[in-house]
Structure formats: structure tokens, C-alpha cells
Design an enzyme around this catalytic site. Structure first.
Site, short mmCIF file in Angstrom:
data_model
loop_
_atom_site.label_atom_id
_atom_site.label_comp_id
_atom_site.label_asym_id
_atom_site.label_seq_id
_atom_site.Cartn_x
_atom_site.Cartn_y
_atom_site.Cartn_z
CG HIS A 50 27.29 -9.52 -32.90
ND1 HIS A 50 28.17 -10.46 -32.42
CD2 HIS A 50 28.04 -8.61 -33.56
CE1 HIS A 50 29.40 -10.13 -32.77
NE2 HIS A 50 29.35 -9.01 -33.46
CD GLN A 107 32.23 -10.80 -29.44
OE1 GLN A 107 32.46 -11.30 -30.54
NE2 GLN A 107 33.03 -10.97 -28.40
#
Length: 230
Positions: free
Chosen positions: A105, A87
Site C-alpha cells: 500500500h 500492508q
């Protein structure tokens, strides 16, 4: 054939290298409202603020380095087929030597045209209003903002579905859809968790939950995995 170790990593692993975790307890990110610096609406309202916010994050990467947790994950490639799903938008996994990294992300050191989810361009310096791609389209950070689709999610789910071992490290498991990956782990796969604060009740294999920092936890896990190879 090497066993497939799939890793879901979050801000906790980068924090030990000096990178701020995503959100402070007061809901701010580096003293900014999340909506102002990490949403399409914020970018439309004040692109200069958004550019400067990510420019500072990108500059910070040049002053930090991978920590021991990153390094151990890279070392595990010797004995396991390691694929990291992160992430984090930093490049510390790659700099530590990990060769299979999927960024859910986005990535700080890439930019893309405002009219594309892909077509990412490597970019390590400041990005400003007026920086255009070869077609004359304004560039933006290659970051998945709130309210935007997560293009790598299907890829991550496919990788997770083939795991023999699954590791969760340094993530609150509160950011979706990333946290939902745990439901794609095969029922016969062994799950490990490393985090100092996480509620472990959501995981099976609770004996494999290590309540510690990322570095300390990875040192313990490295020993556990070595024993499994004997």
C-alpha cells in the site's frame, strides 16, 4: 538451502509500536473520513488536508521504533529466507533489520509525481502543495489510495507462490486484494497465524494459529521454528 518464510503483516504489528491501526471502530481514521484522506477524489478536493494528514503520519514515525515482533522477524533471516509483504506504510520492518520487504500500500517515507505510479522519491520531511519533481510535476504521497491499483500485487503473489512457510500477523484479512494472497500459498506450505481477534476458521493448519498480540505471538513462533530446525 534456507526454507522460504513469507510474511503478510498488517496494522496489528505496528500498533504495538504506538502507530494507530488503520481504521477505528467508528469508521474514522485519526478523526477523518477515509474518503477525505485516502482517495484520489479526496486529494483532488482538498490536497492540503491530505498533505497534512500524511505529514503528521510521517512525523510520527520519528517518534516510534520497531517492537520485538519486528525484531524477531529480522532475526529469523539467520535461518530462513524471509520475505515480508506488508500492508503497512511505515518503515518499522526495515528499521528492525528486515532486508526483503514489499509494501503493498505504499510507503510514508516516499513520494511520487501525481502522473506516475512509480518513480518514487525518498522523502522524510513534510510534503506540501508546490513541491515538484525535477520535471515540474506536483508530488503526492507514495500511498495506494482506495480505488487505485495495487502495483506490487503481482510481485507479492509470485513471492507467496514460492513459500515453504507462510505467516499472517496483525491483519484483519478483510482488505483486498492483500487478503487474497492466502490463496496463492502452495498447498504443501505450512501456514501460521498470529492475531488476538481473527477468525481462524479460514485457515488450514489451525493448530498453528496463535491467538495473541504480535510480540507475544512472535516469541512463541520463534520457539516453534527453532524446534523445526533441530
Amino acid at each position: 538451502m534456507k526454507k522460504k518464510l513469507v510474511v503478510l503483516s498488517g496494522a496489528g504489528i505496528s500498533a504495538e509500536s504506538g502507530i494507530s491501526t488503520f481504521r477505528d471502530s467508528d469508521g474514522l481514521w485519526e478523526n477523518h473520513r477515509i474518503e477525505d484522506v485516502a482517495s484520489p477524489e479526496g486529494f483532488e478536493k482538498n490536497p492540503e488536508l491530505v498533505f497534512e494528514f500524511y505529514n503528521l503520519r510521517r512525523r510520527q514515525l520519528k517518534d516510534v521504533k520497531p517492537n520485538r515482533a519486528h525484531e524477531i522477524l529480522a532475526e529469523l533471516e539467520k535461518d530462513f529466507d524471509v520475505h515480508i509483504i506488508t500492508q503497512n506504510v511505515d518503515n518499522l520492518h526495515e528499521r528492525a533489520g528486515s532486508t526483503k520487504v514489499t509494501h503493498l500500500h505504499g510507503e510514508l517515507c516516499k513520494v511520487r509525481p501525481v502522473n506516475s505510479e512509480s518513480d518514487a522519491i525518498i522523502w522524510e520531511d513534510d510534503l506540501n502543495l508546490g513541491d515538484l519533481d525535477e520535471n515540474g510535476v506536483q508530488l503526492r504521497p507514495h500511498i495506494v489510495w482506495f480505488g487505485e491499483r495495487v502495483p506490487e500485487m503481482d510481485t507479492a503473489a509470485e513471492i507467496t507462490s514460492k513459500a515453504d512457510l507462510f505467516l499472517v500477523i496483525g491483519t484483519s484479512m478483510q482488505v483486498y486484494p492483500a487478503a487474497g494472497l492466502v490463496h496463492d500459498v502452495p498447498t504443501n506450505a505450512e501456514i501460521f497465524v498470529i492475531d488476538p481477534n481473527l477468525d481462524f476458521s479460514m485457515f488450514r493448519n489451525k493448530e498453528n494459529c496463535i491467538k495473541s498480540s504480535a510480540t507475544e505471538g512472535m516469541q512463541k513462533l520463534q520457539e516453534i521454528l527453532k524446534a523445526k530446525l533441530l
